[in-house]
Design a protein around this motif. Structure first.
Motif, PDB file in Angstrom:
ATOM      1  N   ILE A  93      -2.180  -1.076  11.365  1.00  0.00           N
ATOM      2  CA  ILE A  93      -1.741  -0.834  10.254  1.00  0.00           C
ATOM      3  C   ILE A  93      -1.816  -2.320   9.517  1.00  0.00           C
ATOM      4  O   ILE A  93      -2.417  -2.271   8.382  1.00  0.00           O
ATOM      5  N   ALA A  94      -1.615  -3.355  10.168  1.00  0.00           N
ATOM      6  CA  ALA A  94      -1.808  -4.714   9.482  1.00  0.00           C
ATOM      7  C   ALA A  94      -3.180  -4.951   9.107  1.00  0.00           C
ATOM      8  O   ALA A  94      -3.609  -5.521   8.295  1.00  0.00           O
ATOM      9  N   THR A 138      -1.869   2.301  -5.426  1.00  0.00           N
ATOM     10  CA  THR A 138      -1.774   1.416  -4.314  1.00  0.00           C
ATOM     11  C   THR A 138      -1.628  -0.070  -4.636  1.00  0.00           C
ATOM     12  O   THR A 138      -2.296  -0.637  -5.678  1.00  0.00           O
ATOM     13  N   TYR A 151      -9.055   4.713   5.961  1.00  0.00           N
ATOM     14  CA  TYR A 151      -8.062   3.853   6.716  1.00  0.00           C
ATOM     15  C   TYR A 151      -8.136   4.149   8.343  1.00  0.00           C
ATOM     16  O   TYR A 151      -7.998   3.231   8.937  1.00  0.00           O
ATOM     17  N   CYS A 175       0.863  -1.200  -0.101  1.00  0.00           N
ATOM     18  CA  CYS A 175       0.002   0.057  -0.080  1.00  0.00           C
ATOM     19  C   CYS A 175       0.903   1.281   0.003  1.00  0.00           C
ATOM     20  O   CYS A 175       1.969   1.085   0.521  1.00  0.00           O
ATOM     21  N   VAL A 227       2.432  -8.186   5.600  1.00  0.00           N
ATOM     22  CA  VAL A 227       1.602  -8.508   6.833  1.00  0.00           C
ATOM     23  C   VAL A 227       1.973  -9.334   7.757  1.00  0.00           C
ATOM     24  O   VAL A 227       1.960  -9.300   9.094  1.00  0.00           O
ATOM     25  N   LEU A 235       2.390  -8.302  -0.312  1.00  0.00           N
ATOM     26  CA  LEU A 235       1.666  -7.934   0.660  1.00  0.00           C
ATOM     27  C   LEU A 235       1.560  -8.660   1.556  1.00  0.00           C
ATOM     28  O   LEU A 235       1.419  -8.416   3.061  1.00  0.00           O
ATOM     29  N   ILE A 287      -3.965  -2.740   5.730  1.00  0.00           N
ATOM     30  CA  ILE A 287      -2.865  -2.696   4.652  1.00  0.00           C
ATOM     31  C   ILE A 287      -3.289  -3.455   3.453  1.00  0.00           C
ATOM     32  O   ILE A 287      -2.771  -2.983   2.255  1.00  0.00           O
ATOM     33  N   LEU A 302      -0.925   5.099   4.582  1.00  0.00           N
ATOM     34  CA  LEU A 302      -0.760   4.588   5.835  1.00  0.00           C
ATOM     35  C   LEU A 302      -0.494   5.533   6.821  1.00  0.00           C
ATOM     36  O   LEU A 302      -0.490   5.679   8.170  1.00  0.00           O
ATOM     37  N   SER A 328      -2.445   6.607  10.109  1.00  0.00           N
ATOM     38  CA  SER A 328      -1.966   6.405  11.695  1.00  0.00           C
ATOM     39  C   SER A 328      -1.923   7.726  12.339  1.00  0.00           C
ATOM     40  O   SER A 328      -2.201   7.727  13.391  1.00  0.00           O
TER      41      SER A 328
END
Length: 212
Positions: free
Chosen positions: A133-134, A164, A75, A1, A195, A191, A137, A6, A10
């Motif tokens: 985040i995980a 993305t 997100y 991503c 993760v 990806l 993502i 992100l 965050s």
């Protein structure tokens, strides 16, 4: 991503999530139950609903266009409950004796939280951020509605669509071309590795419960 998405997610979700956890566990305000209810309700929100909310509230109203900021806000909605709930559990692991001792020495509640509680729970809070985040993502639906897609490189997070990995996988799998499908599977592998690394870090940094 895309990292800007992100990062924006965050910036919005981490302070709000940690503040919610502190309010529930240490401040014990009258709205603590309501805040916990909202956080739990948000944890069940489908990812596409988060994207639709940002689409309706920001993009269709011409407040903002397809951009990394819009994707980051979507997100953030999905990250917030994970960060808040995990941080709450971590803060509960901080011994009450530490709080009581600091208060007995004349420290204010805010100082106890900033100097005692948060440093003690630092590793667990980092774990909460990593899990948040995980959690998002690999989400594709919110990005389809908020960032769109582009074949070029866009370094401006406030304007124009941005490429993305989740959208890349989605579009290339549906292209029907063998080469594109192979590239999509390769991106999916990347990806999954990312993760996996994030969950491994969360496992390593997670605070251990003491068994009496």
């Amino acid at each position: 991503c895309a990292l800007p998405i992100l990062f924006i997610g965050s910036i919005v979700s981490v302070p709000l999530g940690i503040a919610s956890a502190i309010y529930i566990t240490d401040m014990k305000g009258r709205l603590g139950g309501f805040v916990r209810f909202i956080v739990q309700a948000m944890s069940g929100v489908p990812s596409i609903v988060a994207g639709l909310f940002i689409l309706a509230a920001f993009i269709l109203t011409d407040f903002a266009g397809f951009s990394a900021v819009a994707g980051g806000l979507a997100y953030a909605i999905l990250m917030l409950p994970t960060v808040a709930r995990t941080s709450e559990e971590v803060l509960k692991l901080v011994p009450q004796d530490l709080r009581d001792a600091a208060t007995a020495l004349g420290s204010s509640r805010a100082r106890v939280i900033m100097k005692i509680v948060l440093p003690t729970a630092k590793a667990g809070i980092i774990t909460a951020v990593i899990l948040g985040i995980a959690r998002v993502i690999g989400e594709t639906a919110p990005l389809l509605l908020t960032t769109s897609n582009t074949n070029g490189t866009n370094l401006n997070p406030f304007k124009d669509p941005i490429a993305t990995i989740p959208v890349y996988i989605f579009q290339f799998l549906g292209s029907g071309y063998e080469t594109s499908i192979q590239r999509a599977w390769g991106a999916a592998l990347v990806l999954m590795i990312v993760v996996g690394i994030l969950f491994a870090l969360a496992r390593v940094l997670a605070p251990k419960r003491k068994v009496n």
